[in-house]
Motif scaffolding. Structure first.
Motif, short mmCIF file in Angstrom:
data_model
loop_
_atom_site.label_atom_id
_atom_site.label_comp_id
_atom_site.label_asym_id
_atom_site.label_seq_id
_atom_site.Cartn_x
_atom_site.Cartn_y
_atom_site.Cartn_z
N GLN A 112 -5.04 -27.81 38.25
CA GLN A 112 -5.78 -27.12 39.29
C GLN A 112 -7.10 -27.82 39.60
OE1 GLN A 112 -5.76 -23.34 37.23
NE2 GLN A 112 -4.29 -22.45 38.68
N ALA A 113 -7.78 -28.26 38.56
CA ALA A 113 -9.04 -28.99 38.74
C ALA A 113 -8.80 -30.32 39.44
CB ALA A 113 -9.72 -29.22 37.39
N GLN A 114 -7.69 -30.96 39.08
CA GLN A 114 -7.33 -32.24 39.70
C GLN A 114 -7.08 -32.06 41.19
OE1 GLN A 114 -3.94 -34.38 37.84
NE2 GLN A 114 -3.07 -34.37 39.90
N ARG A 115 -6.38 -31.01 41.57
CA ARG A 115 -6.11 -30.75 42.99
C ARG A 115 -7.41 -30.50 43.76
NH1 ARG A 115 -1.12 -26.64 41.78
NH2 ARG A 115 0.53 -28.20 41.52
N ALA A 116 -8.33 -29.75 43.14
CA ALA A 116 -9.61 -29.48 43.80
C ALA A 116 -10.38 -30.78 44.01
CB ALA A 116 -10.42 -28.50 42.96
N TYR A 117 -10.35 -31.66 43.02
CA TYR A 117 -11.05 -32.93 43.14
C TYR A 117 -10.42 -33.80 44.21
CZ TYR A 117 -13.07 -37.44 41.83
OH TYR A 117 -13.71 -38.65 41.85
N LEU A 118 -9.10 -33.82 44.28
CA LEU A 118 -8.43 -34.62 45.30
C LEU A 118 -8.72 -34.10 46.71
CD1 LEU A 118 -4.93 -35.37 43.69
CD2 LEU A 118 -6.77 -37.00 44.19
N LYS A 148 -3.25 -27.39 30.53
CA LYS A 148 -4.33 -27.10 29.59
C LYS A 148 -5.60 -26.72 30.35
CE LYS A 148 -6.43 -28.88 25.37
NZ LYS A 148 -6.40 -29.97 24.36
N PRO A 149 -6.31 -25.66 29.91
CA PRO A 149 -7.57 -25.30 30.58
C PRO A 149 -8.52 -26.49 30.60
CG PRO A 149 -6.89 -23.55 29.10
CD PRO A 149 -5.97 -24.71 28.85
N MET A 184 -14.25 -37.44 38.47
CA MET A 184 -13.75 -36.07 38.53
C MET A 184 -14.64 -35.14 37.69
SD MET A 184 -9.98 -34.72 37.42
CE MET A 184 -9.67 -33.03 36.91
N TRP A 185 -15.02 -35.59 36.49
CA TRP A 185 -15.86 -34.75 35.62
C TRP A 185 -17.25 -34.57 36.21
CZ3 TRP A 185 -11.46 -34.37 33.27
CH2 TRP A 185 -11.31 -33.42 32.26
N THR A 186 -17.76 -35.60 36.88
CA THR A 186 -19.05 -35.47 37.54
C THR A 186 -18.98 -34.41 38.63
OG1 THR A 186 -19.59 -37.80 37.11
CG2 THR A 186 -20.80 -36.70 38.88
N TYR A 187 -17.90 -34.41 39.38
CA TYR A 187 -17.69 -33.41 40.44
C TYR A 187 -17.57 -32.00 39.84
CZ TYR A 187 -15.15 -30.66 43.91
OH TYR A 187 -14.73 -29.67 44.77
N LEU A 188 -16.78 -31.86 38.78
CA LEU A 188 -16.56 -30.54 38.18
C LEU A 188 -17.82 -29.98 37.54
CD1 LEU A 188 -13.07 -31.14 36.48
CD2 LEU A 188 -13.53 -30.05 38.69
N SER A 189 -18.71 -30.87 37.08
CA SER A 189 -19.92 -30.40 36.40
C SER A 189 -21.12 -30.30 37.33
CB SER A 189 -20.26 -31.34 35.23
OG SER A 189 -20.51 -32.66 35.69
N HIS A 190 -20.89 -30.50 38.63
CA HIS A 190 -21.96 -30.31 39.61
C HIS A 190 -22.42 -28.85 39.57
CE1 HIS A 190 -23.86 -29.83 43.58
NE2 HIS A 190 -24.10 -31.13 43.52
N ASP A 191 -23.70 -28.64 39.90
CA ASP A 191 -24.26 -27.28 39.84
C ASP A 191 -23.41 -26.26 40.59
OD1 ASP A 191 -27.79 -28.27 39.96
OD2 ASP A 191 -26.33 -28.20 38.32
N ALA A 192 -22.79 -26.69 41.66
CA ALA A 192 -21.98 -25.75 42.46
C ALA A 192 -20.64 -25.43 41.83
CB ALA A 192 -21.76 -26.34 43.86
N ASN A 193 -20.21 -26.23 40.85
CA ASN A 193 -18.86 -26.07 40.28
C ASN A 193 -18.83 -25.74 38.79
OD1 ASN A 193 -17.73 -26.82 42.79
ND2 ASN A 193 -17.90 -29.00 42.27
N ILE A 194 -19.90 -25.99 38.09
CA ILE A 194 -19.84 -25.93 36.62
C ILE A 194 -19.52 -24.54 36.09
CG2 ILE A 194 -22.31 -25.55 36.25
CD1 ILE A 194 -21.99 -27.57 33.86
N TYR A 197 -15.63 -24.15 36.40
CA TYR A 197 -14.77 -24.99 35.56
C TYR A 197 -15.22 -25.06 34.10
CZ TYR A 197 -12.74 -26.41 39.99
OH TYR A 197 -12.12 -26.40 41.20
N GLY A 198 -16.49 -24.83 33.83
CA GLY A 198 -16.97 -24.75 32.45
C GLY A 198 -16.91 -26.05 31.66
N VAL A 199 -16.89 -27.19 32.36
CA VAL A 199 -16.81 -28.47 31.64
C VAL A 199 -18.19 -28.87 31.13
CG1 VAL A 199 -14.83 -29.26 32.96
CG2 VAL A 199 -17.13 -29.82 33.74
#
Length: 424
Positions: A112-118, A148-149, A184-194, A197-199
């Protein structure tokens, strides 16, 4: 309420008292779980008390370890971090108390996170880039992570996948995937996303595979590495590491004497090492209890630390045994030991892994049994299915491990003595 001490805990265990609170560490309380004294962290929400399990006394942690655990949680709480069962469960995994997080994760899966990043790449980047990234994510080695979460995926898991790709001869593919995962991890850990996603922020900072040179055309390109002789190990210990940093010298020393994998060495923490005594003989021993997440076998492992290597542990009071300011994990990168042995400084004819082979040879030469090295090297430990040892079995096996490891240490010490005689 008293300050918790061993005497206080012993008295609590014998009494019918139901709870204790530590006067030294705010939030640390003791309750009974299945009749056994167990540490909890107590906090308040909307005027009511909430308890979070830290660990059972002696079975999982001592009083000082429970205080450090509670102190860390209190500090996190004061910084505004939400403390819940899942958060504490992750802390228990990080401390090696559990193999995996027991509390369920509510975060999206890797897929799911991968799809959001794409989708983000599709909107912000060129069509060719989107196609390139989509192709990279179809790598079969990523399939086990799909459900996996995302917050349960570690840097080490991703590093192993990237390294497997590199080892298969697809170095450029490995490098490209490392860059994409890092983005991808940089995107998921952005203030708007963290929050969603909790990464962990910067988890994949400087993430890349080991630098493997392309193989020359028409040849295998492989440099044959052999196991080291005891004299070569002694040469390293006797001045061969003088030009290396203190941290890498200590890490290499522990590796040479114990034969543990580079990932286990790099991820060692001071609290994994405890001074104890054998129950029968009361003989002192420094025990290294390795948590399952640091091991290839994914199950706990313990060995006695040889006296010659104990200085590598005693030099640190707490935290990572081999810290690094250049690593987002806080400890040295495992590959730094491989580079150290290879083309960075020492240019040795053997790798860290070949030290394990040399240890195996020495143990078998001592006629301690063909399977004896497995007890040291985190292979199958002659147990099927259930890997839980009773108290008696643990200490009986630890003494056996001490005898096995002593045969390897004796070879090294004999080689060191030969060098001293020659120098004299």
């Amino acid at each position: 309420m008293p300050r918790l001490t061993v005497a206080v805990m012993d008295a609590f265990q014998r009494s019918e008292q139901k709870k204790l609170a530590d006067t030294q560490q705010r939030g640390l309380v003791v309750r009974r779980k299945a009749g056994w004294p167990t540490f909890y962290f107590r906090t308040q929400v909307s005027g009511g008390d909430i308890l979070f399990l830290l660990g059972a006394w002696r079975r999982e942690m001592e009083i000082d370890e429970a205080r450090r655990f509670a102190s860390d949680l209190l500090y996190d709480l004061q910084r505004g971090i939400v403390i819940d069962a899942e958060y504490v469960a992750k802390k228990r995994v990080a401390l090696g108390l559990d193999d995996s997080v027991v509390a369920p994760s509510s975060k999206p899966s890797f897929m799911q996170a991968q799809r959001a990043y794409l989708e983000h790449i599709r909107a912000e980047r060129a069509a060719a880039t989107y196609a390139d990234y989509s192709k990279a994510f179809r790598e079969p080695l990523l399939d086990p992570l799909k459900d996996k979460p995302i917050d349960r995926i570690s840097r080490e898991e991703l590093a192993e996948i990237v390294d497997q790709i590199s080892l298969s001869g697809r170095q450029r593919t490995a490098e490209k995937l490392a860059v994409i995962l890092s983005g991808m991890w940089t995107y998921l850990s952005h203030d708007a996303n963290i929050r969603k996603y909790g990464v962990q922020r910067a988890m994949l900072h400087r993430f890349k595979p080991l630098d493997r040179k392309p193989k020359p055309k028409g040849t295998s390109g492989a440099v044959v590495k052999r196991e080291p002789t005891p004299d070569e190990v002694a040469a390293l210990l006797d001045g061969g590491l003088d030009e290396v940093s203190d941290v890498l010298r200590a890490a290499t020393t522990l590796l040479l004497f114990t034969g543990q994998r580079i990932t286990t060495i790099a991820g060692a923490r001071r609290e994994h090492f405890t001074h104890e005594v054998y129950p029968k003989t009361e003989r002192p021993v420094l025990v290294w209890r390795m948590p399952s997440e640091n091991l290839k076998s994914k199950r706990p492992h313990a060995i006695p630390v040889p006296k010659a290597a104990q200085w590598t542990v005693e030099r640190i009071r707490d935290g990572w045994l081999f810290p690094s300011d250049d690593s987002s994990s806080g400890h040295i990168y495992p590959g730094s030991l491989t580079h150290l042995f290879g083309d960075r400084f020492l240019k040795l004819p053997f790798t860290p892994h070949k030290v394990r082979t040399a240890l195996t040879t020495a143990v078998r030469a001592a006629k301690l049994g063909r399977d004896a090295p497995k007890l040291i090297l985190d292979h199958a430990e002659n147990r099927s299915g259930d890997v839980t040892l009773t108290h008696y079995d643990f200490w009986e096996e630890l003494e056996e491990k001490e005898t096995i490891l002593a045969s390897w240490v004796a070879e090294i010490e004999a080689a060191l003595e030969r060098r001293r005689r020659i120098a004299a």
